[in-house]
Design a protein around this motif. Structure first.
Motif, PDB file in Angstrom:
ATOM      1  N   MET A  61    -120.753 -18.836  64.031  1.00  0.00           N
ATOM      2  CA  MET A  61    -119.733 -19.761  63.604  1.00  0.00           C
ATOM      3  C   MET A  61    -119.799 -21.039  64.431  1.00  0.00           C
ATOM      4  O   MET A  61    -120.111 -21.013  65.607  1.00  0.00           O
ATOM      5  N   ASN A  62    -119.466 -22.141  63.832  1.00  0.00           N
ATOM      6  CA  ASN A  62    -119.450 -23.441  64.491  1.00  0.00           C
ATOM      7  C   ASN A  62    -118.379 -23.462  65.584  1.00  0.00           C
ATOM      8  O   ASN A  62    -117.270 -22.978  65.395  1.00  0.00           O
ATOM      9  N   LYS A  63    -118.683 -24.038  66.754  1.00  0.00           N
ATOM     10  CA  LYS A  63    -117.740 -24.081  67.875  1.00  0.00           C
ATOM     11  C   LYS A  63    -116.456 -24.827  67.511  1.00  0.00           C
ATOM     12  O   LYS A  63    -115.365 -24.407  67.885  1.00  0.00           O
ATOM     13  N   ASN A  64    -116.587 -25.927  66.787  1.00  0.00           N
ATOM     14  CA  ASN A  64    -115.405 -26.698  66.391  1.00  0.00           C
ATOM     15  C   ASN A  64    -114.510 -25.892  65.447  1.00  0.00           C
ATOM     16  O   ASN A  64    -113.295 -25.946  65.537  1.00  0.00           O
ATOM     17  N   ARG A  65    -115.120 -25.156  64.566  1.00  0.00           N
ATOM     18  CA  ARG A  65    -114.349 -24.332  63.624  1.00  0.00           C
ATOM     19  C   ARG A  65    -113.555 -23.268  64.384  1.00  0.00           C
ATOM     20  O   ARG A  65    -112.404 -23.001  64.076  1.00  0.00           O
ATOM     21  N   VAL A  66    -114.169 -22.662  65.382  1.00  0.00           N
ATOM     22  CA  VAL A  66    -113.499 -21.651  66.196  1.00  0.00           C
ATOM     23  C   VAL A  66    -112.308 -22.274  66.917  1.00  0.00           C
ATOM     24  O   VAL A  66    -111.221 -21.698  66.963  1.00  0.00           O
ATOM     25  N   LYS A  67    -112.485 -23.472  67.473  1.00  0.00           N
ATOM     26  CA  LYS A  67    -111.395 -24.164  68.166  1.00  0.00           C
ATOM     27  C   LYS A  67    -110.237 -24.439  67.218  1.00  0.00           C
ATOM     28  O   LYS A  67    -109.075 -24.224  67.563  1.00  0.00           O
ATOM     29  N   VAL A  68    -110.548 -24.912  66.029  1.00  0.00           N
ATOM     30  CA  VAL A  68    -109.505 -25.212  65.042  1.00  0.00           C
ATOM     31  C   VAL A  68    -108.770 -23.941  64.636  1.00  0.00           C
ATOM     32  O   VAL A  68    -107.540 -23.921  64.552  1.00  0.00           O
ATOM     33  N   GLU A  69    -109.502 -22.877  64.404  1.00  0.00           N
ATOM     34  CA  GLU A  69    -108.868 -21.616  64.007  1.00  0.00           C
ATOM     35  C   GLU A  69    -107.951 -21.087  65.109  1.00  0.00           C
ATOM     36  O   GLU A  69    -106.876 -20.562  64.832  1.00  0.00           O
ATOM     37  N   ARG A  70    -108.359 -21.238  66.358  1.00  0.00           N
ATOM     38  CA  ARG A  70    -107.505 -20.815  67.480  1.00  0.00           C
ATOM     39  C   ARG A  70    -106.226 -21.645  67.532  1.00  0.00           C
ATOM     40  O   ARG A  70    -105.139 -21.121  67.771  1.00  0.00           O
ATOM     41  N   ARG A  71    -106.362 -22.944  67.333  1.00  0.00           N
ATOM     42  CA  ARG A  71    -105.176 -23.822  67.343  1.00  0.00           C
ATOM     43  C   ARG A  71    -104.221 -23.457  66.211  1.00  0.00           C
ATOM     44  O   ARG A  71    -103.013 -23.450  66.394  1.00  0.00           O
ATOM     45  N   ILE A  72    -104.772 -23.176  65.059  1.00  0.00           N
ATOM     46  CA  ILE A  72    -103.934 -22.777  63.921  1.00  0.00           C
ATOM     47  C   ILE A  72    -103.187 -21.493  64.252  1.00  0.00           C
ATOM     48  O   ILE A  72    -101.989 -21.370  63.958  1.00  0.00           O
ATOM     49  N   GLU A  73    -103.861 -20.546  64.866  1.00  0.00           N
ATOM     50  CA  GLU A  73    -103.209 -19.298  65.271  1.00  0.00           C
ATOM     51  C   GLU A  73    -102.078 -19.573  66.248  1.00  0.00           C
ATOM     52  O   GLU A  73    -100.990 -18.989  66.144  1.00  0.00           O
ATOM     53  N   GLU A  74    -102.312 -20.478  67.209  1.00  0.00           N
ATOM     54  CA  GLU A  74    -101.267 -20.833  68.180  1.00  0.00           C
ATOM     55  C   GLU A  74    -100.067 -21.472  67.481  1.00  0.00           C
ATOM     56  O   GLU A  74     -98.917 -21.162  67.798  1.00  0.00           O
ATOM     57  N   ILE A  75    -100.328 -22.359  66.533  1.00  0.00           N
ATOM     58  CA  ILE A  75     -99.249 -23.024  65.796  1.00  0.00           C
ATOM     59  C   ILE A  75     -98.436 -22.008  65.006  1.00  0.00           C
ATOM     60  O   ILE A  75     -97.202 -22.041  65.014  1.00  0.00           O
ATOM     61  N   LEU A  76     -99.111 -21.100  64.342  1.00  0.00           N
ATOM     62  CA  LEU A  76     -98.408 -20.083  63.553  1.00  0.00           C
ATOM     63  C   LEU A  76     -97.575 -19.166  64.448  1.00  0.00           C
ATOM     64  O   LEU A  76     -96.458 -18.780  64.088  1.00  0.00           O
TER      65      LEU A  76
END
Length: 42
Positions: free
Chosen positions: A1-16
């Motif tokens: 998986m792309n590193k940027n995609r992983v970062k974005v997915e983690r941020r989304i999880e934190e927001i949720l």
């Protein structure tokens, strides 16, 4: 998986996680960081 995609997915999880909390998190008080932001008035 792309590193940027992983970062974005983690941020989304934190927001949720924050959105699901019973209490609102503390308000942001460092207005110096936002003085040029379009949301400064909020």
């Amino acid at each position: 998986m792309n590193k940027n995609r992983v970062k974005v997915e983690r941020r989304i999880e934190e927001i949720l996680k924050i959105a699901k909390q019973e209490q609102m998190p503390p308000l942001h008080t460092n207005t110096h960081l936002c003085c040029k932001c379009a949301y400064f008035g909020f």
